[in-house]
Design a protein around this motif. Structure first.
Motif, PDB file in Angstrom:
ATOM      1  N   GLY A   1       1.077  -1.357  -0.359  1.00 42.61           N
ATOM      2  CA  GLY A   1      -0.101   0.207   0.321  1.00 42.61           C
ATOM      3  C   GLY A   1       1.114   1.298  -0.274  1.00 42.61           C
TER       4      GLY A   1
ATOM      5  N   LYS B   1      -0.487   7.609  -2.337  1.00 44.98           N
ATOM      6  CA  LYS B   1       0.025   6.227  -1.610  1.00 44.98           C
ATOM      7  C   LYS B   1       1.332   7.186  -1.151  1.00 44.98           C
ATOM      8  CE  LYS B   1      -0.577   2.269  -4.763  1.00 44.98           C
ATOM      9  NZ  LYS B   1       0.352   1.251  -5.075  1.00 44.98           N
ATOM     10  N   PRO B   2       1.059   6.085   0.775  1.00 47.67           N
ATOM     11  CA  PRO B   2       2.387   6.450   0.685  1.00 47.67           C
ATOM     12  C   PRO B   2       3.503   6.488   0.539  1.00 47.67           C
ATOM     13  CG  PRO B   2       0.427   5.514   2.796  1.00 47.67           C
ATOM     14  CD  PRO B   2       0.397   5.595   1.206  1.00 47.67           C
TER      15      PRO B   2
ATOM     16  N   THR C   1      -7.569  16.446  10.590  1.00 44.65           N
ATOM     17  CA  THR C   1      -8.181  15.007  11.768  1.00 44.65           C
ATOM     18  C   THR C   1      -6.409  14.460  11.339  1.00 44.65           C
ATOM     19  OG1 THR C   1      -8.700  13.017  10.604  1.00 44.65           O
ATOM     20  CG2 THR C   1     -11.096  14.884  11.379  1.00 44.65           C
TER      21      THR C   1
ATOM     22  N   ALA D   1      -6.219  11.594  11.946  1.00 44.08           N
ATOM     23  CA  ALA D   1      -6.176   9.798  11.238  1.00 44.08           C
ATOM     24  C   ALA D   1      -6.116  10.272   9.798  1.00 44.08           C
ATOM     25  CB  ALA D   1      -7.482   9.278  11.714  1.00 44.08           C
ATOM     26  N   GLU D   2      -7.372  11.104   8.781  1.00 46.95           N
ATOM     27  CA  GLU D   2      -6.544  11.269   7.960  1.00 46.95           C
ATOM     28  C   GLU D   2      -5.475  11.758   7.275  1.00 46.95           C
ATOM     29  OE1 GLU D   2      -7.494  12.206   3.858  1.00 46.95           O
ATOM     30  OE2 GLU D   2      -8.650  11.412   6.002  1.00 46.95           O
TER      31      GLU D   2
ATOM     32  N   ALA E   1      -2.590  10.946   9.371  1.00 48.16           N
ATOM     33  CA  ALA E   1      -1.828   9.136   8.925  1.00 48.16           C
ATOM     34  C   ALA E   1      -2.314   8.286   7.969  1.00 48.16           C
ATOM     35  CB  ALA E   1      -2.162   9.000  10.709  1.00 48.16           C
ATOM     36  N   ARG E   2      -3.124   8.561   7.109  1.00 48.76           N
ATOM     37  CA  ARG E   2      -3.829   7.492   6.201  1.00 48.76           C
ATOM     38  C   ARG E   2      -3.314   8.205   5.011  1.00 48.76           C
ATOM     39  NH1 ARG E   2      -6.580   7.950   1.716  1.00 48.76           N
ATOM     40  NH2 ARG E   2      -7.305   9.971   2.111  1.00 48.76           N
ATOM     41  N   GLN E   3      -3.292   9.558   4.986  1.00 50.67           N
ATOM     42  CA  GLN E   3      -2.612  10.197   3.438  1.00 50.67           C
ATOM     43  C   GLN E   3      -0.605   9.816   4.016  1.00 50.67           C
ATOM     44  OE1 GLN E   3      -2.665  13.909   3.274  1.00 50.67           O
ATOM     45  NE2 GLN E   3      -5.169  13.540   3.134  1.00 50.67           N
ATOM     46  N   THR E   4      -0.368   9.638   5.352  1.00 48.02           N
ATOM     47  CA  THR E   4       1.501   9.721   4.954  1.00 48.02           C
ATOM     48  C   THR E   4       2.082   8.619   4.831  1.00 48.02           C
ATOM     49  OG1 THR E   4       1.056  10.584   6.948  1.00 48.02           O
ATOM     50  CG2 THR E   4       1.531  12.321   4.799  1.00 48.02           C
ATOM     51  N   GLY E   5       1.080   7.408   5.731  1.00 45.40           N
ATOM     52  CA  GLY E   5       1.345   5.897   5.866  1.00 45.40           C
ATOM     53  C   GLY E   5       1.856   5.990   7.541  1.00 45.40           C
TER      54      GLY E   5
ATOM     55  N   ASN F   1      -0.716   7.364  14.009  1.00 44.65           N
ATOM     56  CA  ASN F   1      -1.231   9.094  14.452  1.00 44.65           C
ATOM     57  C   ASN F   1      -0.267   9.656  16.121  1.00 44.65           C
ATOM     58  OD1 ASN F   1      -3.606   8.407  13.345  1.00 44.65           O
ATOM     59  ND2 ASN F   1      -4.972   7.132  15.032  1.00 44.65           N
TER      60      ASN F   1
END
Length: 172
Positions: A25, A66-67, A115, A117-118, A120-124, A127
């Motif tokens: 991912g 992707k991260p 947020t 969490a957002e 963190a999701r974008q960068t991999g 939190n």
């Protein structure tokens, strides 16, 4: 001429894995440091020789949505004058974090409006890591902020001194 995917002046891409074939991912980029090291940063001596290669794994801003993980290969050197070892300088990498400087800036800017969490999701990143980056930014900004105190402070429904001094003539 190869396309510069990273857009980091001190690094050159030598290998790219977009994660599609392996089902990862995230994108993995292997890079080397651009530029020649000519002297020792400790004593400024010119008598240096190669002392191996080290790999530093750092996170970077998202690539292809992707991260991105960077594997930076840096040459190590040993100074013959002061007997100290050192690595090639990498000005695009953060000194204390396992990330590029632009990723730290990206997290700090977006961590205040999105947020955790957002981001963190974008960068991999985790939190907690996002929170640490944003906290560092807030602490730095707080130290630079100079609060302005008002010259006049008004309080509602408070009487200081003789109340007849403030009464209007038509009510007295």
């Amino acid at each position: 001429m190869a396309v510069d995917l990273l857009n980091l002046p001190s690094l050159r891409v030598i290998e790219l894995d977009d994660g599609a074939a392996s089902g990862k991912g995230f994108v993995t980029v292997k890079a080397i440091v651009v530029g020649d090291t000519t002297h020792c940063p400790h004593c400024m001596g010119m008598r240096i020789h190669g002392h191996g290669v080290e790999e530093r794994k750092v996170a970077d801003t998202p690539l292809f949505g992707k991260p991105t993980k960077l594997i930076v290969q840096r040459k190590r050197f040993k100074c013959l004058d002061c007997d100290k070892t050192f690595s090639e300088p990498t000005p695009d990498l953060h000194d204390t974090r396992q990330a590029t400087k632009r990723l730290v800036k990206f997290v700090q800017e977006n961590g205040l409006r999105l947020t955790m969490a957002e981001v963190a999701r974008q960068t991999g990143l985790a939190n907690k890591t996002i929170r640490l980056f944003v906290d560092d930014y807030r602490n730095t900004e707080e130290k630079l902020r100079m609060p302005v105190t008002p010259r006049v402070l008004g309080l509602d429904e408070a009487m200081i001194g003789d109340p007849t001094l403030f009464a209007r003539e038509d009510t007295v």
